[in-house]
Scaffold this active site. Structure first.
Site, PDB file in Angstrom:
ATOM      1  N   ARG A  69      40.194 -13.741  85.301  1.00 32.34           N
ATOM      2  CA  ARG A  69      39.837 -14.690  83.909  1.00 32.34           C
ATOM      3  C   ARG A  69      40.597 -15.303  83.578  1.00 32.34           C
ATOM      4  NH1 ARG A  69      35.650 -14.203  81.107  1.00 32.34           N
ATOM      5  NH2 ARG A  69      35.439 -11.934  81.466  1.00 32.34           N
ATOM      6  N   HIS A 154      34.071 -24.074  86.293  1.00 28.82           N
ATOM      7  CA  HIS A 154      33.720 -22.721  85.019  1.00 28.82           C
ATOM      8  C   HIS A 154      35.196 -23.054  84.530  1.00 28.82           C
ATOM      9  CE1 HIS A 154      33.987 -19.741  81.714  1.00 28.82           C
ATOM     10  NE2 HIS A 154      32.364 -19.082  82.243  1.00 28.82           N
ATOM     11  N   GLU A 256      32.811 -26.633  81.396  1.00 28.61           N
ATOM     12  CA  GLU A 256      32.020 -26.318  82.721  1.00 28.61           C
ATOM     13  C   GLU A 256      30.956 -26.923  83.205  1.00 28.61           C
ATOM     14  OE1 GLU A 256      30.805 -21.978  82.452  1.00 28.61           O
ATOM     15  OE2 GLU A 256      31.191 -22.035  80.857  1.00 28.61           O
TER      16      GLU A 256
HETATM   17  C1  BG6 Z   1      30.172 -18.968  79.605  1.00 27.20           C
HETATM   18  C2  BG6 Z   1      28.874 -18.152  79.332  1.00 27.20           C
HETATM   19  O1  BG6 Z   1      29.861 -19.266  80.609  1.00 27.20           O
HETATM   20  O2  BG6 Z   1      31.317 -17.704  80.679  1.00 27.20           O
HETATM   21  C3  BG6 Z   1      29.116 -17.037  78.190  1.00 27.20           C
HETATM   22  O3  BG6 Z   1      28.094 -19.066  78.394  1.00 27.20           O
HETATM   23  C4  BG6 Z   1      30.077 -16.143  78.974  1.00 27.20           C
HETATM   24  O4  BG6 Z   1      28.099 -16.358  77.874  1.00 27.20           O
HETATM   25  C5  BG6 Z   1      31.277 -16.707  79.091  1.00 27.20           C
HETATM   26  O5  BG6 Z   1      30.741 -14.827  77.541  1.00 27.20           O
HETATM   27  C6  BG6 Z   1      32.446 -15.745  80.564  1.00 27.20           C
HETATM   28  O6  BG6 Z   1      31.436 -15.014  81.204  1.00 27.20           O
HETATM   29  P1  BG6 Z   1      32.047 -14.269  82.300  1.00 27.20           P
HETATM   30  O7  BG6 Z   1      31.633 -13.296  83.114  1.00 27.20           O
HETATM   31  O8  BG6 Z   1      33.632 -15.154  82.939  1.00 27.20           O
HETATM   32  O9  BG6 Z   1      32.331 -12.219  80.679  1.00 27.20           O
END
Ligand code: BG6
Length: 283
Positions: A69, A154, A256
């Site tokens: 994360r 991302h 992103e």
């Molecule tokens: C973003 C999405 O790119 O990533 C969101 O637009 C999403 O909708 C977020 O909640 C996090 O995603 P994840 O799968 O890493 O929890």
């Protein structure tokens, strides 16, 4: 890893352990950076004398099959929850180190590959850390039918306080608002006072993240990217995420570089595509 550790050391790269994962630590006169082989995940980029431009949750899990994360998750070969796992397989698989080099300008480059990647497709990640951080994700279609890819670098940026942040450069752009389930047009810069989850279409503009608390500006350039996602989970969504602290939404914003939403990359047999981004501090 088939690399000679002393050869890597000569190039300013150390291999460290992070729980069960291996992390390449780059250190040169211009910057330091950490890249985890699990997920091909850039975790940190610190220009010399500055604070980290990237953010990683203190609650992140470092477990096989889970994405870290924070940092720069590689969403590939699909973006979002169109299929399982969400945001594709690349961020939860192990990547291999293919190349490491010290460049003449003092920066350091590593190239990782994901093999086997996805049916008929290969992925390679180029990371260069110096006075800026450049990341490129190259997809090649080795199959004999056309393939469609959606993807994102991302990036989680570290900010002083989300309520003191403005994301500039998307004024006048249309976007899909995934929280309100509507389409809208951006007016001015983006400010944050609620959950924000937007896909901006038809945009490859340079973005600047203005941070009035850390008193800095981060410039985000992109290429091979025709859409941009801007995300902050805010209070309720943060509380529902097991790998995200309740108050951590204040410390991050995701901007992103993507090909997502309506924007898809179509690759005929033999074709390749590069999605790239460069981030740096500006005065
Ligand atoms: C973003 C999405 O790119 O990533 C969101 O637009 C999403 O909708 C977020 O909640 C996090 O995603 P994840 O799968 O890493 O929890």
């Amino acid at each position: 890893m088939n690399f000679d550790l002393s050869d890597l050391k000569n190039k300013g790269i150390q291999v460290n352990a992070l729980h069960d994962f291996s992390v390449l630590h780059i250190e040169n006169e211009l910057a330091s950076a950490d890249i985890c082989l699990h997920g091909g995940h850039v975790l940190s980029y610190v220009p010399a004398g500055e604070k980290d431009l990237l953010w990683v949750s203190r609650h992140s899990l470092y477990t096989e099959g889970k994405a870290i994360r924070g940092g720069i998750p590689v969403c590939w070969p699909w973006f979002g929850s169109v299929k399982s796992p969400a945001h594709g397989v690349a961020r939860i698989r192990n990547w291999s180190l293919k190349k490491a080099a010290s460049e003449a300008d003092g920066s350091t480059t590593v190239v990782l590959s994901l093999e086997p990647a996805a049916e008929g497709l290969s992925a390679e990640l180029y990371v260069n850390a110096g006075s800026s951080l450049r990341v490129e994700l190259k997809t090649v279609n080795h199959g004999n039918v056309s393939a469609t890819v959606t993807e994102a670098l991302h990036t989680y940026f570290s900010v002083g306080d989300i309520e003191g942040v403005q994301v500039c450069g998307l004024d006048g752009m249309s976007y899909s608002d995934k929280v309100l389930n509507t389409e809208a047009v951006q007016c001015g810069s983006i400010v944050f006072d609620r959950e924000t989850d937007r896909v901006y279409d038809d945009t490859d503009s340079v973005i600047v993240i203005r941070d009035s608390v850390l008193n800095r500006k981060i410039c985000v350039e992109r290429w091979g990217s025709n859409s941009t996602i801007v995300w902050n989970p805010w209070i309720e969504k943060a509380a529902k995420m097991a790998d995200f602290g309740n108050d951590e939404y204040r410390e991050m914003v995701c901007v992103e570089a993507a090909n997502a939403g309506r924007d898809k990359v179509c690759l005929p047999p033999g074709a390749s595509h590069i999605l790239g981004t460069r981030i740096r501090l500006i005065g």
